[in-house]
Motif scaffolding. Structure first.
Motif, PDB file in Angstrom:
ATOM      1  N   PRO A 185      -4.794 -50.905 -26.196  1.00 48.57           N
ATOM      2  CA  PRO A 185      -6.060 -51.670 -26.365  1.00 48.57           C
ATOM      3  C   PRO A 185      -6.956 -50.979 -25.376  1.00 48.57           C
ATOM      4  CG  PRO A 185      -4.076 -53.181 -26.177  1.00 48.57           C
ATOM      5  CD  PRO A 185      -3.636 -51.898 -25.861  1.00 48.57           C
ATOM      6  N   GLU A 186      -8.152 -50.984 -25.577  1.00 49.33           N
ATOM      7  CA  GLU A 186      -9.309 -50.303 -24.554  1.00 49.33           C
ATOM      8  C   GLU A 186      -9.096 -51.055 -23.232  1.00 49.33           C
ATOM      9  OE1 GLU A 186     -14.070 -49.897 -24.336  1.00 49.33           O
ATOM     10  OE2 GLU A 186     -13.031 -49.674 -26.414  1.00 49.33           O
ATOM     11  N   GLY A 187      -9.236 -50.270 -22.049  1.00 56.16           N
ATOM     12  CA  GLY A 187      -9.207 -50.764 -20.799  1.00 56.16           C
ATOM     13  C   GLY A 187      -7.788 -50.759 -20.213  1.00 56.16           C
ATOM     14  N   ASP A 188      -6.921 -50.693 -20.984  1.00 54.72           N
ATOM     15  CA  ASP A 188      -5.442 -50.840 -20.584  1.00 54.72           C
ATOM     16  C   ASP A 188      -5.063 -49.276 -20.036  1.00 54.72           C
ATOM     17  OD1 ASP A 188      -4.833 -53.344 -20.838  1.00 54.72           O
ATOM     18  OD2 ASP A 188      -4.058 -53.178 -22.812  1.00 54.72           O
ATOM     19  N   LEU A 189      -4.015 -49.452 -18.802  1.00 52.73           N
ATOM     20  CA  LEU A 189      -3.790 -47.988 -18.378  1.00 52.73           C
ATOM     21  C   LEU A 189      -2.874 -47.364 -19.394  1.00 52.73           C
ATOM     22  CD1 LEU A 189      -2.769 -49.370 -14.817  1.00 52.73           C
ATOM     23  CD2 LEU A 189      -4.803 -47.967 -15.407  1.00 52.73           C
ATOM     24  N   PRO A 190      -2.799 -45.740 -19.221  1.00 57.08           N
ATOM     25  CA  PRO A 190      -2.126 -44.953 -20.035  1.00 57.08           C
ATOM     26  C   PRO A 190      -0.863 -45.577 -19.684  1.00 57.08           C
ATOM     27  CG  PRO A 190      -4.036 -43.940 -19.135  1.00 57.08           C
ATOM     28  CD  PRO A 190      -3.917 -45.051 -18.460  1.00 57.08           C
ATOM     29  N   ARG A 191       0.231 -45.031 -20.708  1.00 61.28           N
ATOM     30  CA  ARG A 191       1.586 -45.349 -20.440  1.00 61.28           C
ATOM     31  C   ARG A 191       2.293 -43.988 -19.808  1.00 61.28           C
ATOM     32  NH1 ARG A 191       3.429 -48.886 -25.509  1.00 61.28           N
ATOM     33  NH2 ARG A 191       1.302 -48.775 -26.175  1.00 61.28           N
ATOM     34  N   GLY A 192       3.522 -44.085 -19.282  1.00 61.92           N
ATOM     35  CA  GLY A 192       4.053 -43.108 -18.991  1.00 61.92           C
ATOM     36  C   GLY A 192       4.324 -43.044 -17.659  1.00 61.92           C
ATOM     37  N   SER A 193       5.221 -41.793 -17.028  1.00 61.08           N
ATOM     38  CA  SER A 193       5.705 -41.669 -15.995  1.00 61.08           C
ATOM     39  C   SER A 193       4.733 -41.229 -14.801  1.00 61.08           C
ATOM     40  CB  SER A 193       7.011 -40.617 -15.802  1.00 61.08           C
ATOM     41  OG  SER A 193       6.592 -39.326 -16.077  1.00 61.08           O
ATOM     42  N   GLU A 194       3.627 -40.344 -15.214  1.00 60.65           N
ATOM     43  CA  GLU A 194       2.802 -40.160 -14.401  1.00 60.65           C
ATOM     44  C   GLU A 194       1.853 -41.339 -13.926  1.00 60.65           C
ATOM     45  OE1 GLU A 194      -0.800 -36.723 -13.867  1.00 60.65           O
ATOM     46  OE2 GLU A 194      -0.117 -37.473 -15.866  1.00 60.65           O
ATOM     47  N   THR A 195       1.726 -42.311 -14.610  1.00 60.24           N
ATOM     48  CA  THR A 195       1.083 -43.689 -14.388  1.00 60.24           C
ATOM     49  C   THR A 195       1.931 -44.334 -13.213  1.00 60.24           C
ATOM     50  OG1 THR A 195      -0.254 -43.648 -16.303  1.00 60.24           O
ATOM     51  CG2 THR A 195      -0.109 -45.590 -14.943  1.00 60.24           C
ATOM     52  N   GLY A 196       3.075 -44.293 -13.490  1.00 54.38           N
ATOM     53  CA  GLY A 196       4.034 -45.282 -12.623  1.00 54.38           C
ATOM     54  C   GLY A 196       4.167 -44.316 -11.333  1.00 54.38           C
ATOM     55  N   VAL A 197       4.161 -43.176 -11.337  1.00 56.89           N
ATOM     56  CA  VAL A 197       4.352 -42.369 -10.001  1.00 56.89           C
ATOM     57  C   VAL A 197       3.119 -42.524  -9.141  1.00 56.89           C
ATOM     58  CG1 VAL A 197       4.280 -39.993  -8.793  1.00 56.89           C
ATOM     59  CG2 VAL A 197       6.046 -40.638 -10.936  1.00 56.89           C
ATOM     60  N   ILE A 198       1.677 -42.732  -9.818  1.00 61.61           N
ATOM     61  CA  ILE A 198       0.734 -42.916  -9.015  1.00 61.61           C
ATOM     62  C   ILE A 198       0.678 -44.462  -8.526  1.00 61.61           C
ATOM     63  CG2 ILE A 198      -1.978 -43.029  -9.254  1.00 61.61           C
ATOM     64  CD1 ILE A 198      -1.632 -40.684 -11.284  1.00 61.61           C
TER      65      ILE A 198
ATOM     66  N   LEU B  75      -8.910 -40.119  -7.152  1.00 56.56           N
ATOM     67  CA  LEU B  75     -10.130 -38.930  -7.274  1.00 56.56           C
ATOM     68  C   LEU B  75      -9.337 -37.667  -7.856  1.00 56.56           C
ATOM     69  CD1 LEU B  75     -12.880 -38.864  -6.414  1.00 56.56           C
ATOM     70  CD2 LEU B  75     -12.265 -38.178  -4.204  1.00 56.56           C
ATOM     71  N   PHE B  76     -10.302 -37.250  -8.605  1.00 55.35           N
ATOM     72  CA  PHE B  76      -9.893 -36.215  -9.347  1.00 55.35           C
ATOM     73  C   PHE B  76      -8.478 -36.225 -10.066  1.00 55.35           C
ATOM     74  CE2 PHE B  76     -11.942 -34.933  -5.214  1.00 55.35           C
ATOM     75  CZ  PHE B  76     -13.363 -34.639  -5.691  1.00 55.35           C
ATOM     76  N   GLY B  77      -7.959 -37.316 -10.378  1.00 53.00           N
ATOM     77  CA  GLY B  77      -6.803 -37.471 -11.074  1.00 53.00           C
ATOM     78  C   GLY B  77      -6.789 -37.818 -12.490  1.00 53.00           C
ATOM     79  N   PRO B  78      -5.781 -37.915 -13.415  1.00 50.58           N
ATOM     80  CA  PRO B  78      -6.238 -38.420 -14.766  1.00 50.58           C
ATOM     81  C   PRO B  78      -6.319 -39.856 -14.949  1.00 50.58           C
ATOM     82  CG  PRO B  78      -3.757 -38.178 -14.192  1.00 50.58           C
ATOM     83  CD  PRO B  78      -4.666 -37.613 -13.111  1.00 50.58           C
ATOM     84  N   LEU B  79      -6.168 -40.651 -13.841  1.00 49.50           N
ATOM     85  CA  LEU B  79      -6.541 -41.962 -13.959  1.00 49.50           C
ATOM     86  C   LEU B  79      -7.731 -42.705 -13.133  1.00 49.50           C
ATOM     87  CD1 LEU B  79      -2.896 -43.718 -13.192  1.00 49.50           C
ATOM     88  CD2 LEU B  79      -3.983 -43.395 -15.337  1.00 49.50           C
ATOM     89  N   TYR B  80      -8.745 -41.698 -12.949  1.00 46.50           N
ATOM     90  CA  TYR B  80      -9.562 -42.013 -12.228  1.00 46.50           C
ATOM     91  C   TYR B  80     -10.617 -42.955 -12.970  1.00 46.50           C
ATOM     92  CZ  TYR B  80     -13.560 -41.913  -9.002  1.00 46.50           C
ATOM     93  OH  TYR B  80     -14.738 -42.628  -8.341  1.00 46.50           O
ATOM     94  N   ALA B  81     -10.809 -42.750 -14.418  1.00 46.01           N
ATOM     95  CA  ALA B  81     -11.519 -43.287 -15.434  1.00 46.01           C
ATOM     96  C   ALA B  81     -11.102 -45.070 -15.397  1.00 46.01           C
ATOM     97  CB  ALA B  81     -11.639 -42.869 -16.727  1.00 46.01           C
TER      98      ALA B  81
END
Length: 175
Positions: free
Chosen positions: A29-42, A66-72
């Motif tokens: 759903p819009e606004g939720d974080l991407p799933r996956g190990s990269e999100t968990g590590v961050i 900053l400058f990473g895939p989750l900045y949005a």
């Protein structure tokens, strides 16, 4: 006489937990974080820094994203981090109240368990009001959260086994 040879292995919780398969994930759903190990590590790194550095959670979150895939998702991540730190725990306190002098981050353990050795790291270990607690950061996706769904995730990922291993490691460290 020479004692009989017994093979021994070094194991971690990850190697002991049974593998689980995952289905193709539906779009979030819009606004939720991407799933996956990269999100968990961050997210894990953010919490590790919060408990080891003299910076605000907002500053640490900004630096990590900053400058990473989750900045949005910076505001969403910060909101989740703040909510986690302020969550009233059943024992009557929240993580934000834990004294830095009474905590350890990434506490390593190693112990023998018939002929194997178990090794791992406890994400957060702390004393509060005379009791010892441990925390392991998890970022599992639980849509439509209920206590039952949480219990299903605990069992499916064998987090109860992980808690038992951590409990045993801590008990052995005081022997």
């Amino acid at each position: 006489t020479i004692p009989p040879y017994q093979a021994s292995y070094l194991l971690s919780f990850t190697s002991l937990a049974r593998e689980t398969t995952t289905d193709v994930l539906a779009p979030l759903p819009e606004g939720d974080l991407p799933r996956g190990s990269e999100t968990g590590v961050i997210i894990h790194r953010i919490f590790e820094r919060i408990f080891t550095e003299e910076k605000s959670p907002a500053k640490i979150t900004e630096e990590e994203l900053l400058f990473g895939p989750l900045y949005a998702w910076k505001e969403r991540v910060l909101s989740m981090v703040q909510a986690t730190l302020d969550l009233p725990l059943p024992m009557g306190f929240c993580l934000r109240e834990v004294s830095r002098e009474l905590l350890r981050v990434e506490t390593e353990f190693l112990f023998e368990s018939a002929p194997n050795y178990l090794k791992g790291f406890i994400d957060l270990l702390f004393m509060h009001q005379g009791k010892l607690y441990f925390v392991d950061w998890k970022t599992n996706w639980l849509s439509d959260y209920t206590p039952e769904r949480l219990q299903q995730a605990v069992l499916a990922h064998q987090y109860d086994l992980q808690a038992s291993i951590y409990t045993e490691a801590l008990a052995r460290s005081w022997e």
